[in-house]
Design a protein around this motif. Structure first.
Motif, short mmCIF file in Angstrom:
data_model
loop_
_atom_site.label_atom_id
_atom_site.label_comp_id
_atom_site.label_asym_id
_atom_site.label_seq_id
_atom_site.Cartn_x
_atom_site.Cartn_y
_atom_site.Cartn_z
N LYS A 12 33.10 25.13 43.95
CA LYS A 12 34.32 24.42 43.56
C LYS A 12 35.18 25.19 42.55
N ARG A 13 34.58 26.10 41.78
CA ARG A 13 35.38 26.85 40.79
C ARG A 13 35.83 28.22 41.29
N TRP A 14 35.36 28.61 42.47
CA TRP A 14 35.56 29.99 42.91
C TRP A 14 37.02 30.43 42.96
N LEU A 15 37.91 29.49 43.29
CA LEU A 15 39.32 29.88 43.45
C LEU A 15 40.14 29.63 42.18
N SER A 16 39.50 29.16 41.11
CA SER A 16 40.23 28.95 39.85
C SER A 16 40.58 30.31 39.25
N PRO A 17 41.74 30.41 38.56
CA PRO A 17 42.09 31.69 37.94
C PRO A 17 41.02 32.09 36.93
N GLN A 18 40.61 33.34 36.99
CA GLN A 18 39.56 33.87 36.10
C GLN A 18 38.34 32.92 36.03
N SER A 19 37.87 32.57 37.21
CA SER A 19 36.77 31.59 37.29
C SER A 19 35.49 32.07 36.61
N TRP A 20 35.38 33.38 36.40
CA TRP A 20 34.16 33.94 35.82
C TRP A 20 34.14 33.87 34.30
N ARG A 21 35.25 33.45 33.70
CA ARG A 21 35.33 33.40 32.23
C ARG A 21 34.75 32.09 31.68
N LEU A 22 34.21 32.16 30.49
CA LEU A 22 33.63 30.98 29.85
C LEU A 22 34.68 29.88 29.64
N ALA A 23 35.90 30.28 29.24
CA ALA A 23 36.96 29.28 28.97
C ALA A 23 37.24 28.45 30.21
N THR A 24 37.32 29.12 31.37
CA THR A 24 37.57 28.40 32.64
C THR A 24 36.39 27.50 32.96
N TYR A 25 35.20 28.02 32.78
CA TYR A 25 33.98 27.26 33.10
C TYR A 25 33.90 25.99 32.25
N GLU A 26 34.21 26.12 30.96
CA GLU A 26 34.11 24.95 30.07
C GLU A 26 35.16 23.89 30.41
N LYS A 27 36.32 24.34 30.89
CA LYS A 27 37.37 23.37 31.29
C LYS A 27 36.91 22.56 32.50
N LEU A 98 28.65 34.38 44.37
CA LEU A 98 28.42 33.34 43.38
C LEU A 98 28.39 33.95 41.97
N MET A 99 27.70 35.10 41.83
CA MET A 99 27.64 35.76 40.52
C MET A 99 28.99 36.36 40.13
N MET A 100 29.75 36.74 41.13
CA MET A 100 31.09 37.30 40.87
C MET A 100 32.06 36.22 40.41
N ALA A 101 32.07 35.11 41.13
CA ALA A 101 33.09 34.08 40.90
C ALA A 101 32.69 33.07 39.84
N ASP A 102 31.38 32.81 39.71
CA ASP A 102 30.97 31.72 38.82
C ASP A 102 29.63 32.04 38.14
N PRO A 103 29.57 33.15 37.38
CA PRO A 103 28.29 33.55 36.79
C PRO A 103 27.73 32.53 35.80
N HIS A 104 28.63 31.76 35.14
CA HIS A 104 28.14 30.81 34.14
C HIS A 104 27.36 29.66 34.76
N SER A 105 27.62 29.34 36.04
CA SER A 105 26.83 28.27 36.68
C SER A 105 25.38 28.72 36.82
N ARG A 136 29.90 41.58 35.72
CA ARG A 136 30.37 40.19 35.50
C ARG A 136 29.28 39.38 34.79
N LEU A 137 28.06 39.54 35.27
CA LEU A 137 26.95 38.78 34.73
C LEU A 137 26.68 39.18 33.28
N ASN A 138 26.68 40.48 33.01
CA ASN A 138 26.47 40.95 31.63
C ASN A 138 27.54 40.40 30.69
N SER A 139 28.78 40.40 31.19
CA SER A 139 29.89 39.89 30.38
C SER A 139 29.72 38.39 30.12
N ALA A 140 29.30 37.65 31.16
CA ALA A 140 29.11 36.21 31.01
C ALA A 140 27.95 35.90 30.06
#
Length: 429
Positions: A12-27, A98-105, A136-140
């Motif tokens: 569900k988050r894959w197409l959100s802008p910068q979906s891999w960032r913590l700020a997007t994930y928390e929103k 999945l790790m590319m688009a949404d590593p925080h999940s 991406r994963l290391n950054s997350a």
């Protein structure tokens, strides 16, 4: 299939802008499940995952909650959670996006699962060639440490967890959980003899659970939604959503999230149908190590039971679609060459068997085979199946035995072509 049934969960988050960032994930509800999970007990979490019926998404389909419950309750030794992100099955491409688009999940799932198993160190073993997902994963992971979701005293609960992202060296065999553990310890990736099972003596001889990326990424949704919500998707014995990787002769190859039990007919509809309208000839439900299906299997429900009842396996839901222009013996040969190359060589049936299978198939495809070769192929497969250290040997036999079962005439035609072009064979039986 209704549109409602296709409401995305894992993607569900894959197409959100910068979906891999913590700020997007928390929103987007990120880390809300973690707070909820840490307020409960490990036993409650294990029971929740059992009740939800989550099954391993790495291919075997073993119930995740049951696997977690094998971990000993005492902490006289460290407990480890190891994430198998060594995605190497031909045609499989669900964990890397999945790790590319949404590593925080995945990270949130790791913290919840580690807490449930009283583990304080988690290792994510990523395929070495997947450089971009590793970054991406290391950054997350760094973001999660800075925000207090990892490290000491997570969210003030007194629970500590460290995550190490480890890059493998690109061996298909390391997708097998015990070979992965050997590789993680710095040894050559080769499967271990079981027992002891990883839950008793895994990484560094300590209790260990190995789970697939998609399995663990499903956990936060179960914590937030509950077991009953999760069971509304999929089938009774195979509940929940699943990412299907569709490749080959379709108009729109890619990742399609759908409930378990979806059929190829429905998936083809999502993927825009067969490419250029050329009819379907054969396909794999879960990568090349699962027996082939044909056009008559279009309506087989793609869940763990449905695929098995029809004579194959769900595997990693790597749906490779081939149209009528493809020669089955040629495709089977290409897969067999892959297994020959990737066999670790530890056990004789797989090491020698895959070598001979590849040799025979190469000879047949070049037009130098005989009908006896078909029986030899089946005989060699029979000597590998169930006799090798791990599932690589079994997987290597699947395309051959199923290819001959459904398309024997194509293998025979190659031999007849050879007989016609070799005068000395005319009249030979």
């Amino acid at each position: 299939m209704t549109a409602d049934a296709l409401t995305p969960v894992l993607t569900k988050r894959w197409l959100s802008p910068q979906s891999w960032r913590l700020a997007t994930y928390e929103k987007l509800e990120g880390y809300t499940a973690l707070r909820k999970a840490l307020s409960g007990t490990p036993e409650q979490l294990v029971k929740l995952v059992k009740d939800a019926g989550l099954r391993g998404r790495g291919g075997a389909g073993f119930p995740a909650g049951v696997k977690w419950s094998f971990m000993p309750p005492n902490e006289d030794k460290p407990h480890y959670l190891v994430i198998n992100a060594d995605e190497g099955e031909p045609g499989t491409c669900k964990d890397i996006p999945l790790m590319m688009a949404d590593p925080h999940s995945l990270i949130e799932g790791c913290v919840i699962a580690a807490y449930a198993m009283r583990s304080h160190h988690c290792f994510i073993y990523v395929r070495g060639e997947a450089l971009h997902p590793i970054r991406r994963l290391n950054s997350a992971v760094r973001e999660a440490y800075q925000a207090g979701y990892l490290g000491k005293n997570i969210l003030g609960t007194g629970y500590d967890l460290d995550i190490t992202v480890h890059a493998g060296a690109g061996a298909y065999i390391c997708g097998e959980e015990t070979a992965l553990l050997d590789s993680l310890e710095g040894r050559r990736g080769q499967p271990r003899l079981k027992p002891p099972f990883p839950a008793a003596a895994g990484l560094y001889a300590a209790p260990t659970t190995v789970n697939n990326v998609e399995t663990i990424a499903s956990v936060p949704y179960i914590v937030n939604g509950g077991a009953d919500w999760f069971r509304k998707m999929g089938t009774e014995k195979s509940p929940g959503p699943k990412i299907y990787s569709i490749s080959g002769h379709v108009e729109k190859p890619g990742q399609y999230e759908a409930p378990l039990g979806t059929t190829l007919r429905e998936l083809l509809e999502l993927a825009g149908g067969m490419k250029d309208g050329i009819p379907l000839k054969f396909w794999t439900p879960g990568g090349s190590s699962t027996p082939l299906f044909t056009a008559e299997h279009l309506d087989v429900p793609l869940d763990f039971e449905g695929a098995a009842e029809a004579g194959s396996m769900l595997g990693t839901t790597a749906v490779m679609v081939f149209n009528e222009t493809v020669s089955v013996p040629w495709a089977v040969m290409k897969w067999t060459q892959f297994y020959e190359h990737e066999s670790c060589g530890k056990c004789t049936p797989c090491r020698e068997g895959t070598y001979w299978l590849a040799q025979i198939l190469e000879r047949m495809v070049e037009g130098r085979g005989t009908e006896e070769d078909i029986d030899t192929l089946l005989d060699v497969c029979d000597n590998i199946l169930g006799r090798s250290f791990c599932a690589l040997g079994d997987g290597a036999t699947s395309p051959i035995t199923s290819g001959i079962k459904y398309f024997r005439d194509e293998f025979v035609a190659l031999c007849e072509k050879n007989r016609a072009s070799s005068p000395e064979l005319v009249g030979a039986s």
